[in-house]
Every structure is written in structure tokens, then in C-alpha cells.
Design a protein around this motif. Structure first.
Motif, PDB file in Angstrom:
ATOM      1  N   LYS A 181       0.817  -1.218   0.000  1.00 19.63           N
ATOM      2  CA  LYS A 181       0.000   0.000   0.000  1.00 19.63           C
ATOM      3  C   LYS A 181       0.852   1.269   0.000  1.00 19.63           C
ATOM      4  CE  LYS A 181      -3.565  -2.743   0.492  1.00 19.63           C
ATOM      5  NZ  LYS A 181      -4.382  -3.130  -0.661  1.00 19.63           N
ATOM      6  N   PHE A 182       1.809   1.330  -0.914  1.00 27.32           N
ATOM      7  CA  PHE A 182       2.620   2.539  -1.062  1.00 27.32           C
ATOM      8  C   PHE A 182       1.742   3.712  -1.520  1.00 27.32           C
ATOM      9  CE2 PHE A 182       5.717  -0.887  -1.842  1.00 27.32           C
ATOM     10  CZ  PHE A 182       6.726  -0.520  -0.981  1.00 27.32           C
ATOM     11  N   PHE A 183       2.247   4.924  -1.312  1.00 28.62           N
ATOM     12  CA  PHE A 183       1.522   6.114  -1.763  1.00 28.62           C
ATOM     13  C   PHE A 183       1.753   6.407  -3.241  1.00 28.62           C
ATOM     14  CE2 PHE A 183       1.192   6.698   2.740  1.00 28.62           C
ATOM     15  CZ  PHE A 183      -0.015   7.348   2.903  1.00 28.62           C
ATOM     16  N   GLY A 184       2.619   5.636  -3.845  1.00 28.47           N
ATOM     17  CA  GLY A 184       2.937   5.827  -5.254  1.00 28.47           C
ATOM     18  C   GLY A 184       4.303   5.245  -5.536  1.00 28.47           C
ATOM     19  N   VAL A 185       4.931   5.761  -6.570  1.00 25.54           N
ATOM     20  CA  VAL A 185       6.247   5.256  -6.977  1.00 25.54           C
ATOM     21  C   VAL A 185       7.187   6.431  -7.163  1.00 25.54           C
ATOM     22  CG1 VAL A 185       5.583   5.253  -9.415  1.00 25.54           C
ATOM     23  CG2 VAL A 185       7.448   3.781  -8.659  1.00 25.54           C
ATOM     24  N   SER A 186       8.482   6.206  -6.910  1.00 25.44           N
ATOM     25  CA  SER A 186       9.459   7.283  -7.079  1.00 25.44           C
ATOM     26  C   SER A 186      10.607   6.835  -7.970  1.00 25.44           C
ATOM     27  CB  SER A 186      10.018   7.737  -5.723  1.00 25.44           C
ATOM     28  OG  SER A 186      11.053   6.871  -5.283  1.00 25.44           O
ATOM     29  N   PHE A 187      11.176   7.811  -8.649  1.00 24.54           N
ATOM     30  CA  PHE A 187      12.314   7.584  -9.535  1.00 24.54           C
ATOM     31  C   PHE A 187      13.476   8.506  -9.173  1.00 24.54           C
ATOM     32  CE2 PHE A 187       8.600   6.479 -12.083  1.00 24.54           C
ATOM     33  CZ  PHE A 187       8.974   5.274 -12.662  1.00 24.54           C
ATOM     34  N   GLY A 188      14.671   7.994  -9.343  1.00 23.26           N
ATOM     35  CA  GLY A 188      15.866   8.828  -9.380  1.00 23.26           C
ATOM     36  C   GLY A 188      16.408   8.726 -10.796  1.00 23.26           C
ATOM     37  N   ILE A 189      15.750   9.404 -11.731  1.00 21.84           N
ATOM     38  CA  ILE A 189      16.137   9.267 -13.141  1.00 21.84           C
ATOM     39  C   ILE A 189      17.579   9.707 -13.337  1.00 21.84           C
ATOM     40  CG2 ILE A 189      15.458   9.739 -15.523  1.00 21.84           C
ATOM     41  CD1 ILE A 189      12.720  10.629 -14.469  1.00 21.84           C
ATOM     42  N   ARG A 190      17.969  10.753 -12.640  1.00 18.99           N
ATOM     43  CA  ARG A 190      19.352  11.221 -12.691  1.00 18.99           C
ATOM     44  C   ARG A 190      20.338  10.105 -12.325  1.00 18.99           C
ATOM     45  NH1 ARG A 190      23.274  14.503 -14.057  1.00 18.99           N
ATOM     46  NH2 ARG A 190      22.293  16.439 -13.439  1.00 18.99           N
ATOM     47  N   TYR A 191      19.949   9.259 -11.368  1.00 23.29           N
ATOM     48  CA  TYR A 191      20.862   8.251 -10.843  1.00 23.29           C
ATOM     49  C   TYR A 191      20.895   6.977 -11.678  1.00 23.29           C
ATOM     50  CZ  TYR A 191      20.654  11.259  -6.717  1.00 23.29           C
ATOM     51  OH  TYR A 191      20.713  12.326  -5.852  1.00 23.29           O
ATOM     52  N   VAL A 192      19.977   6.858 -12.645  1.00 26.45           N
ATOM     53  CA  VAL A 192      19.946   5.675 -13.514  1.00 26.45           C
ATOM     54  C   VAL A 192      19.879   6.164 -14.963  1.00 26.45           C
ATOM     55  CG1 VAL A 192      18.839   3.428 -13.938  1.00 26.45           C
ATOM     56  CG2 VAL A 192      18.611   4.520 -11.697  1.00 26.45           C
ATOM     57  N   PRO A 193      20.998   6.649 -15.506  1.00 27.12           N
ATOM     58  CA  PRO A 193      20.987   7.232 -16.855  1.00 27.12           C
ATOM     59  C   PRO A 193      20.516   6.269 -17.931  1.00 27.12           C
ATOM     60  CG  PRO A 193      23.038   7.745 -15.713  1.00 27.12           C
ATOM     61  CD  PRO A 193      22.329   6.729 -14.875  1.00 27.12           C
ATOM     62  N   GLY A 194      20.653   4.956 -17.677  1.00 30.99           N
ATOM     63  CA  GLY A 194      20.235   3.968 -18.666  1.00 30.99           C
ATOM     64  C   GLY A 194      18.733   3.792 -18.768  1.00 30.99           C
ATOM     65  N   MET A 195      17.979   4.376 -17.850  1.00 29.23           N
ATOM     66  CA  MET A 195      16.519   4.252 -17.887  1.00 29.23           C
ATOM     67  C   MET A 195      15.968   4.998 -19.100  1.00 29.23           C
ATOM     68  SD  MET A 195      13.647   5.542 -15.113  1.00 29.23           S
ATOM     69  CE  MET A 195      14.850   5.436 -13.813  1.00 29.23           C
TER      70      MET A 195
END
Length: 446
Positions: free
Chosen positions: A155-169
Motif C-alpha cells: 500500500k505505497f503512496f505511489g512510486v518514485s524515480f531517481g532518473i538522474r541516478y539511472v541514466p540507462g533508464m
């Protein structure tokens, strides 16, 4: 226990209240609000003080589990700042054992805590260790299915990304995992900053074309605080005018913080920030408190990539623009090393915001400032916090605006603030006169 708070000036933006009223809390909930003096088993005379909902921090980085216990550092600092509710799991990083984390929170925690599902633990689950490598479609589907399972279980409130930290995404991975936040929140440390921010903000906002969600741009000050703030808000506001649900958060400092081994400091950062190594301050370890030299930087980056750095790089004018923007809420982005070292924002953000930017600089009214740290962030994340309606959770902060002072510095990052008279969580007193008297009143939020 019935707790009565009398003679305080109540600020409750949820109910548009800004007047002297008395409040009674019973069985963990707001029981009574009256202009008449109220009685209780414990009575607080709040004459000359402000009484508000407990502060809500939707962007911080939770304490880790060590030896099957939460190693308390930042949660205690949050509580002393008047914060009663936090959201962790930000920037795509967080606990890889959320089930156990929620169990430990429910055993008693300094503050109420909810989590976002961090993208990094999904990649970690399939052993995708190369952050510069894009995933194949099959692997993206695998991590999506694992994330779906975690969302259902926790039951998370949503999802988060560290796009900066995963350049391959790539965008396929980004938008696929963002679907886990459908109807909830998708928050991100976007792909790039400074002059490179415009493409990064466009990429993140494009998610809204595919996913019905609230988009939260994390710590906008450290992304557009190098002279780009006006133009970035212009981009965001144009999207909002077209119906996109997007907001920002910002901490009240003109220095950012991250680990020296992160992609923030990949080749080219000197040119991107138009700076030198001396703008970087080491926050822990052998060189704690020292400004970097080129030799020191590369030694730490190679041998101790987990070392926390502070970059004294942002424009104070841009930070002010971000804080006063009606589409920005205040959040600490507090993050600490394992020994509690790090940026002072983890211990000073909320009192600093109210004392420096609201009281002293008068960038906004006190009512507007309180709204940015109570009801507004709670509303963005659909948290049943941030208000003082009858039946609301008894989370309350009582402070002296005149005495309010953030004392945490870059040299002494853990110093507690002054002026926080009481913090009440779930109807019981957690902090009295700046000191924690009960650090077990918070629970997990889902």
C-alpha cells in the motif's frame, strides 16, 4: 487521555481557520474545538503561541534497517522540527524490505511514516546493477510485475524515480513503472539540472500523457536553482493550464547534497555548474568539513563513493522563487549517512522556512507558510493528515514564532531547533520544549 490546548492562535488552512481557539484531543483524535476554555487530563496554556496541524514532509529519506531495527537518526530530527508525518522512499531509493519496514514502524516510531515504492529496488530485484544500461522489454516487464506485487502487499503512496541516478533508464522503462502509480503519486528526481533541465522536465511531464497520476517534481531548487527557475515554472504552468496534475517541492537552502559516487558528479559537472571543486564540501569521513580539491574529490569518488557531499551552488533568488510559487510545497529532502552526518536540512528545514523566509523575509504570510507544510502536501499525497477537523488525527505542533530558530549548520548538522514548544502525535505529547519525551508515538501510514 484528554489533552486540552487553550489560548493559542490556531492556524488550520484545511478549514481556513486563523484565530484564537481552544482544542481538545481525546483517544488520538481531535475531539472538540471551541472559543470556550476546555478541560483535560493534561492542559497546555498556549498563550502567545501558534497551534497548527503537525508538519508534513512529503520528501525525505528514511532511516535504514540495521540488525533488524530502524537505526534512528533522521526520524528524531524530523520530530524535533515539528514534523509529525513523513513520506520516504524518494528519489528512487529506499528499503528493499518494505514489509519488515512497515512492521518496525508499527512497533512505535518518532513520526508517522508512509513510503513511495522506489524504482531502484525493482532493478535490484533482477540484478540489473549497471545504471548506465537500458533494460530489454522482457526485463522491464519483470520489474513491473514485481513492483505490482509490492504495491499490492504494501500500500505505497505511489512510486518514485531517481532518473538522474539511472541514466540507462529509457522512456519505456520510465512510463511502464510509472503505471504502478496510477491514481496515486509519481515523484522523481528528474534526469538533469542546470541548463540541461528543460529536456529533463519535458521527459518527466510526458508521463502524464500515458498515466493518470499526480506528478511530483522533487526538490525543484536543486534542479532549476542555477538561473532556470522562471522558465521551468513557465513550462510547468503551461502544462497545468492544459490539465496536467503536477506540483513541486523545495527545501529552503541554496546548497544540495548527494553521494560523491552518484552520477551527479560524472564527467562534465564542473562545466555544467560553472564551478570548481572548492564548491563541494565533504560531510563525513576523513575529510569531513573540508572543501574539495581535485585530488581529494577523485580519491573519495574512487575509494569512498558513499561519502555525502554538499554542493554550495544554487542561487538564493531561485530558491525564493520556488518557495513562494503557489504550486510548490516545502519539503526537507533530508538524507543522512549511516552515522547521522549530512546536510543540515535534515534538522533545520521547517524552522528555517518559517523563521527566515516567512517571519524575517516576509516572502509570504504565516498562514500561507503553514499551508505549505501542512494541508497542501497532505492533499497532494491524499494523506489524512494536515488538518484539525473534528475527528482528524491528533497531530499538532505548537511553536513560538518569535523564538523559532534553526540551529543546524553545515559544520554541526544535527543541532536541534529552538522554539518548538510541543509536538503532539496521535493525541499524546512527543516533544516538550524542544526535547523528545516520547519517541514511539508514530506509526506506519498506508
Amino acid at each position: 487521555m484528554r489533552l486540552a490546548i487553550n489560548n493559542g492562535l490556531v492556524i488550520d488552512p484545511k478549514n481556513k481557520i486563523f484565530t484564537q481557539l481552544n482544542i481538545a484531543v481525546e483517544n488520538g483524535k481531535v475531539k472538540e474545538i471551541s472559543k470556550e476554555i476546555l478541560k483535560g487530563d493534561y492542559e497546555i496554556d498556549a498563550t502567545g503561541l501558534y497551534v497548527t496541524p503537525g508538519f508534513v514532509d512529503i520528501h525525505m529519506h528514511e532511516d535504514p534497517i540495521i540488525d533488524d531495527k530502524i537505526k534512528l537518526n533522521i526520524f528524531n530530527r524530523m520530530l524535533k522540527m515539528g514534523v509529525t508525518t513523513v513520506i520516504g522512499g524518494n528519489c528512487g531509493i529506499g528499503t528493499n524490505n518494505p514489509k519488515r519496514y512497515f512492521e518496525l514502524l508499527n512497533e512505535g516510531n518518532p513520526v508517522n511514516c508512509g513510503l513511495l515504492l522506489p524504482h531502484s529496488i525493482l532493478r535490484e530485484h533482477i540484478g540489473a546493477k549497471d545504471r548506465y544500461k537500458s533494460l530489454e522489454s522482457d526485463d522491464i516487464e519483470r520489474i513491473y510485475q514485481y513492483g505490482k506485487k509490492l504495491m499490492k502487499e504494501n500500500k505505497f503512496f505511489g512510486v518514485s524515480f531517481g532518473i538522474r541516478y539511472v541514466p540507462g533508464m529509457d522512456f519505456n522503462e520510465l512510463v511502464t513503472i510509472a503505471k504502478l502509480g496510477e491514481g496515486k503519486v509519481v515523484a522523481a528526481h528528474i534526469r538533469d539540472d542546470a541548463e540541461n533541465i528543460y529536456g529533463a522536465i519535458d521527459e518527466f511531464l510526458k508521463i502524464g500523457e500515458y498515466v493518470n497520476t499526480h506528478l511530483q517534481v522533487s526538490h525543484i531548487g536543486s534542479m532549476a536553482g542555477f538561473g532556470q527557475m522562471d522558465k521551468v515554472f513557465q513550462i510547468i504552468d503551461e502544462k497545468r493550464a492544459k490539465g496536467l496534475d503536477v506540483a513541486c517541492d523545495c527545501y529552503p537552502y541554496s546548497a544540495f547534497s548527494t553521494k560523491i559516487g552518484e552520477t551527479t558528479f560524472d564527467e562534465g559537472f564542473i562545466e555544467r555548474y560553472n564551478t570548481g571543486y572548492e564548491s563541494l564540501e565533504v560531510m563525513e569521513g576523513e575529510f569531513k568539513g573540508k572543501r574539495c580539491t581535485e585530488e581529494m574529490f577523485f580519491k573519495l569518488r574512487k575509494e569512498h563513493p558513499e561519502t555525502m557531499l554538499v554542493g554550495h551552488l544554487m542561487n538564493s533568488e531561485d530558491i525564493e522563487k520556488a518557495l513562494i510559487n503557489p504550486n510548490t510545497v516545502m519539503a526537507s529532502d533530508g538524507i543522512l549517512g549511516i552515522n547521522g552526518d549530512g546536510h543540515p536540512r535534515a534538522a533545520g528545514s521547517f524552522p528555517r522556512f518559517l523563521a527566515k523566509y516567512v517571519r524575517d523575509k516576509k516572502l509570504m504570510s504565516l498562514y500561507e507558510g503553514i499551508e505549505k507544510i501542512t494541508y497542501a502536501p497532505a492533499k497532494l499525497y491524499k494523506i489524512n493528515k494536515g488538518g484539525l477537523s473534528i475527528g482528524d488525527d491528533g497531530d499538532i505542533t505548537i511553536f513560538s514564532l518569535e523564538e523559532l530558530e534553526d540551529r543546524a549548520t553545515f559544520a554541526e548538522n544535527g543541532l536541534s531547533p529552538k522554539g518548538i514548544k510541543y509536538v503532539i502525535i496521535n493525541g499524546e505529547i512527543a516533544v516538550k520544549n524542544d526535547e523528545i519525551i516520547n519517541g514511539k508515538l508514530g506509526t506506519a501510514l498506508k
